[in-house]
Design a protein around this motif. Structure first.
Motif: not given
Length: 348
Positions: A276-287
C-alpha cells in the motif's frame, strides 16, 4: 510576479551571499535584511515580504522563539537557513514542526556542489514557499487521533510513503496514527544528508513504531519504519524470501536523491499487490510515476488531499495521472492504509 524576500541573519557575509543568490534570476527581490528578530519584526510590518529566510542562532531572540511568535500572530512562509550539525538538524526539525515551510543548509567553504548549486536550490525553495498556503495550514484543526489496527495485515505486506515540502509534519501525522504491529514502512522524504538521521530519531520519539534510517541489505521488519538516507536512493528488494532495504548513490531521479519514484518503482516490482502506498505534500512530480506502477501492480494507493497539503504538487500530479485510488486528508491516511491492509488479509 516578483517574490519579495526578507533575509534575517546576524552574519553580514551570509546576508550578502543570500541576497546575491536570491536575486540572480530576476523573479525574486530582496526587499530588506535584518540582523535579529527584533529588527525583523519591524521590517515585516514595513515591507510585507512574501517569504522570510530565518537563521536560528541570533542575538536578542532565538530564531525558534521568533518563528513560534510569527506563526501564531502573523503566519507567513518561512525558509530556515540551518547549520549542518547535529544540533542544527534538531533545531531545524523543530522549526518545521513550528510551521516553517522548508530549510536549506547554510553554505560553507566545502559546500558540496559549490555556491551555484546552493543558490539554485535556495531559489527553488523560495519559489515553492511563496506558493504555499501557510495561513490555511495555521488555522487547520488537527483531527483527533484515530485508533488504527493492522494486526490482520498479512505477512509480506509493506507500506511505502513519499513526500517533499511539508512532508516532515505530514509523515509525523501518518506515523503517529500507526500501531506498533503494522507491516514495515519505507519512507522517501526529500532531505539532504545530515538531517535524515535526526528526522528518523525524532519520529522514533513520537511513534509507537521503531523508526530508523535505512541501512543497506537491512531486513524489513513488522513494527519498524525506515527513512531513506539523505543523498541515497532507497529501494526494496526480495532476497531469500525476505524483503530488504537497498541503498545506492546512482544518479538523481526526478531531480532527487532520495527519489520517491525510485522507492515506489522498487516496491511495485518487489511487493506488487501486497503493498500500500501514500504520496504526501510536496512540490513537483516525483513519485507520480512510481505510484502509478504500484497501482498497476495491484497496490492500494492514496494521495494527500489538496485542502490538507501544504504544497499540493506531488499529490496533484499523482491524482491527474491516475496513480491514486483515492485522496484523503492527511489525518485519515493511516486509517486508509490500515483498512487496505485488512482487505489484503481478507482476500488472502
Amino acid at each position: 510576479m516578483t517574490i519579495k524576500v526578507l533575509v534575517v541573519d546576524d552574519s553580514a557575509l551570509i546576508r550578502e551571499v543570500l541576497a546575491r543568490m536570491l536575486t540572480r534570476d530576476g523573479d525574486i527581490t530582496v526587499v530588506g535584511t535584518a540582523t535579529d528578530p527584533i529588527e525583523a519584526r519591524e521590517k515585516i510590518k514595513q515591507l510585507n515580504p512574501d517569504v522570510v529566510t530565518l537563521d536560528i542562532e541570533m542575538p536578542n531572540m532565538n530564531g525558534l522563539d521568533f518563528l513560534e511568535k510569527l506563526m501564531r500572530l502573523r503566519p507567513m512562509p518561512v525558509v530556515m537557513v540551518s547549520t549542518l550539525t547535529k544540533k542544527g538538524a534538531s533545531e531545524t526539525l523543530l522549526a518545521l514542526e513550528l510551521g516553517a515551510v522548508d530549510f536549506v543548509a547554510k553554505p560553507s567553504a566545502e559546500f558540496a556542489g559549490g555556491l551555484d548549486a546552493f543558490g539554485a536550490g535556495l531559489r527553488d525553495k523560495i519559489r515553492d514557499a511563496a506558493r504555499t498556503d501557510v495561513r490555511g495550514a495555521a488555522v487547520r484543526i488537527e483531527a483527533p487521533k484515530v485508533a488504527v489496527k493492522t494486526a490482520a495485515a498479512p505477512e509480506g505486506a509493506l507500506i511505502a510513503i513519499g513526500a517533499s515540502t511539508g512532508g516532515v509534519e505530514a509523515i509525523r501525522t501518518v506515523l503517529t496514527n500507526m500501531p506498533a504491529d503494522c507491516p514495515p514502512i519505507v519512507i522517501a522524504q526529500h532531505m539532504p544528508a545530515g538531517f535524515t538521521g535526526r528526522f528518523a530519531a525524532r519520529l522514533d520519539e513520537l511513534c509507537a513504531l521503531k523508526v530508523t534510517e535505512a541501512e543497506d541489505r537491512q531486513p524489513l521488519e513488522r513494527g519498524h519504519a525506515y527513512v531513506a538516507r539523505g543523498d541515497y536512493h532507497l529501494r526494496v528488494e526480495r532476497s531469500s524470501g525476505q524483503l530488504k532495504a537497498r541503498l545506492s548513490q546512482d544518479e538523481l531521479a526526478s531531480g532527487h536523491r532520495p527519489s520517491v519514484d525510485v522507492l515506489f518503482e522498487s516496491v511495485a516490482k518487489a511487493v506488487g499487490s501486497m503493498a500500500v502506498g501514500a504520496i504526501l505534500t510536496g512540490m513537483g512530480r516525483d513519485g507520480a510515476r512510481g505510484l502509478k506502477l504500484m497501482r498497476d501492480a495491484g497496490a492500494y494507493t492514496v494521495g494527500q488531499s489538496q485542502a490538507s497539503a501544504l504544497v499540493y504538487g506531488m499529490p496533484r500530479v499523482a491524482f491527474e495521472e491516475g496513480a491514486v485510488v483515492e485522496q484523503a486528508p492527511v489525518e485519515l491516511i493511516a486509517g486508509k492504509l490500515a483498512n487496505a491492509l485488512v482487505r489484503l488479509r481478507s482476500a488472502a
